[in-house]
Design a protein around this motif. Structure first.
Motif, PDB file in Angstrom:
ATOM      1  N   LEU A 178      75.541  30.256  51.113  1.00  0.00           N
ATOM      2  CA  LEU A 178      75.031  30.274  49.744  1.00  0.00           C
ATOM      3  C   LEU A 178      75.393  31.588  49.062  1.00  0.00           C
ATOM      4  O   LEU A 178      75.931  31.602  47.947  1.00  0.00           O
ATOM      5  N   ALA A 179      75.097  32.700  49.739  1.00  0.00           N
ATOM      6  CA  ALA A 179      75.404  34.006  49.168  1.00  0.00           C
ATOM      7  C   ALA A 179      76.898  34.171  48.924  1.00  0.00           C
ATOM      8  O   ALA A 179      77.323  34.680  47.874  1.00  0.00           O
ATOM      9  N   GLU A 180      77.717  33.725  49.871  1.00  0.00           N
ATOM     10  CA  GLU A 180      79.164  33.899  49.729  1.00  0.00           C
ATOM     11  C   GLU A 180      79.736  32.972  48.666  1.00  0.00           C
ATOM     12  O   GLU A 180      80.685  33.352  47.958  1.00  0.00           O
ATOM     13  N   ARG A 181      79.182  31.772  48.520  1.00  0.00           N
ATOM     14  CA  ARG A 181      79.659  30.870  47.475  1.00  0.00           C
ATOM     15  C   ARG A 181      79.351  31.430  46.083  1.00  0.00           C
ATOM     16  O   ARG A 181      80.146  31.297  45.151  1.00  0.00           O
ATOM     17  N   PHE A 191      69.390  38.284  45.694  1.00  0.00           N
ATOM     18  CA  PHE A 191      70.598  37.651  45.181  1.00  0.00           C
ATOM     19  C   PHE A 191      70.964  38.082  43.759  1.00  0.00           C
ATOM     20  O   PHE A 191      71.972  37.637  43.218  1.00  0.00           O
ATOM     21  N   GLY A 192      70.148  38.942  43.156  1.00  0.00           N
ATOM     22  CA  GLY A 192      70.342  39.314  41.759  1.00  0.00           C
ATOM     23  C   GLY A 192      71.742  39.784  41.405  1.00  0.00           C
ATOM     24  O   GLY A 192      72.356  39.277  40.454  1.00  0.00           O
ATOM     25  N   PRO A 193      72.300  40.759  42.130  1.00  0.00           N
ATOM     26  CA  PRO A 193      73.622  41.282  41.751  1.00  0.00           C
ATOM     27  C   PRO A 193      74.727  40.239  41.748  1.00  0.00           C
ATOM     28  O   PRO A 193      75.548  40.202  40.813  1.00  0.00           O
ATOM     29  N   ILE A 194      74.788  39.383  42.766  1.00  0.00           N
ATOM     30  CA  ILE A 194      75.877  38.406  42.800  1.00  0.00           C
ATOM     31  C   ILE A 194      75.634  37.269  41.820  1.00  0.00           C
ATOM     32  O   ILE A 194      76.582  36.680  41.286  1.00  0.00           O
ATOM     33  N   MET A 195      74.368  36.947  41.549  1.00  0.00           N
ATOM     34  CA  MET A 195      74.086  35.906  40.563  1.00  0.00           C
ATOM     35  C   MET A 195      74.487  36.351  39.165  1.00  0.00           C
ATOM     36  O   MET A 195      75.002  35.550  38.373  1.00  0.00           O
ATOM     37  N   CYS A 252      69.963  24.899  47.625  1.00  0.00           N
ATOM     38  CA  CYS A 252      69.231  26.020  48.204  1.00  0.00           C
ATOM     39  C   CYS A 252      69.349  26.031  49.718  1.00  0.00           C
ATOM     40  O   CYS A 252      69.873  25.094  50.321  1.00  0.00           O
ATOM     41  N   SER A 253      68.836  27.106  50.312  1.00  0.00           N
ATOM     42  CA  SER A 253      68.865  27.252  51.766  1.00  0.00           C
ATOM     43  C   SER A 253      67.576  26.786  52.428  1.00  0.00           C
ATOM     44  O   SER A 253      67.602  26.196  53.502  1.00  0.00           O
TER      45      SER A 253
END
Length: 233
Positions: free
Chosen positions: A106-109, A177-181, A76-77
């Motif tokens: 985190l988001a990009e990974r 973060f829902g869409p990328i998760m 986590c961040s």
């Protein structure tokens, strides 16, 4: 007929086993799929790896999962905030492993995992403890660190409305973060405030297409009041 809806939370989270890696949506409490997490606790699954922005707030949601001693590692961040006492106690006692990742990384990974990107170079973290053991490279006179994608077995996310095909729209900051998760997990499990009929969602407003969603369960608004973060314009 494609129908990804589930009648109960227990049915939606079935199959999550010991040792699973899970992406868990939420920016603090905004967009936190608390009812899905409660359902996960009820399954008894242990030794979980959790990927989320925070490490839990208070005693509910992700903090409740940590308190139940179900999590082996968290990525986590922001592991610490004013009400992260559950995580604090576990970490100080050596009962949980922590990997800190800068929020942009985190988001990009996560996005890289969902987009089929093998790895990427980021300048964030170069020259710090966060870069130890990672490949580095100079590109156009600037130093970069190689970051790997974050794949998961399951994603637990929260959306505002969905249909039986799994198309989703979100409510303001609860989107986070829902869409990328949903893209990065083998199985995306979504709790929505309301399941609507096919065609009711404007195609121009759908953020997550149903191709990235495997399970949808309705959890009415009354079960979890909207937070101030979600209500921001």
């Amino acid at each position: 007929m494609i129908d990804k809806t589930h009648a109960t939370i227990a049915s939606a989270v079935a199959g999550i086993t010991d040792g699973s890696t899970l992406l868990v949506g939420g920016f603090g409490t905004a967009g936190m799929p608390s009812e899905l997490i409660d359902g996960l606790i009820a399954t008894g699954a242990r030794d979980l790896t959790i990927i989320s922005n925070n490490a839990g707030n208070g005693d509910t949601g992700l903090a409740a999962l940590l308190k139940a001693a179900r999590v082996r590692k968290i990525i986590c961040s922001f592991p610490r905030q004013s009400d992260s006492y559950v995580f604090d106690a576990l970490y100080r006692a050596g009962k949980i492993e922590l990997e800190v990742v800068p929020q942009g990384n985190l988001a990009e990974r996560i996005r890289a995992a969902g987009s089929g990107i093998g790895a990427f170079f980021s300048p964030t973290g170069y020259g710090t403890l966060l870069a130890e053991g990672k490949e580095t490279r100079e590109i156009d006179g600037r130093q970069y660190v190689l970051e790997m994608p974050l794949h998961a077995d399951f994603a637990l996310i929260k959306a505002h409305k969905g249909d039986r095909w799994g198309n989703l729209i979100y409510r303001k900051a609860a989107r986070n973060f829902g869409p990328i998760m949903a893209m990065a997990a083998k199985t995306a499990i979504v709790q929505v405030d309301q399941i609507v009929a096919l065609g009711e969602l404007d195609p121009e407003h759908i953020v997550t297409p149903g191709i990235f969603v495997q399970r949808v369960v309705a959890v009415p608004d009354a079960a979890h009041p909207i937070t101030h973060s979600e209500a921001r314009p």
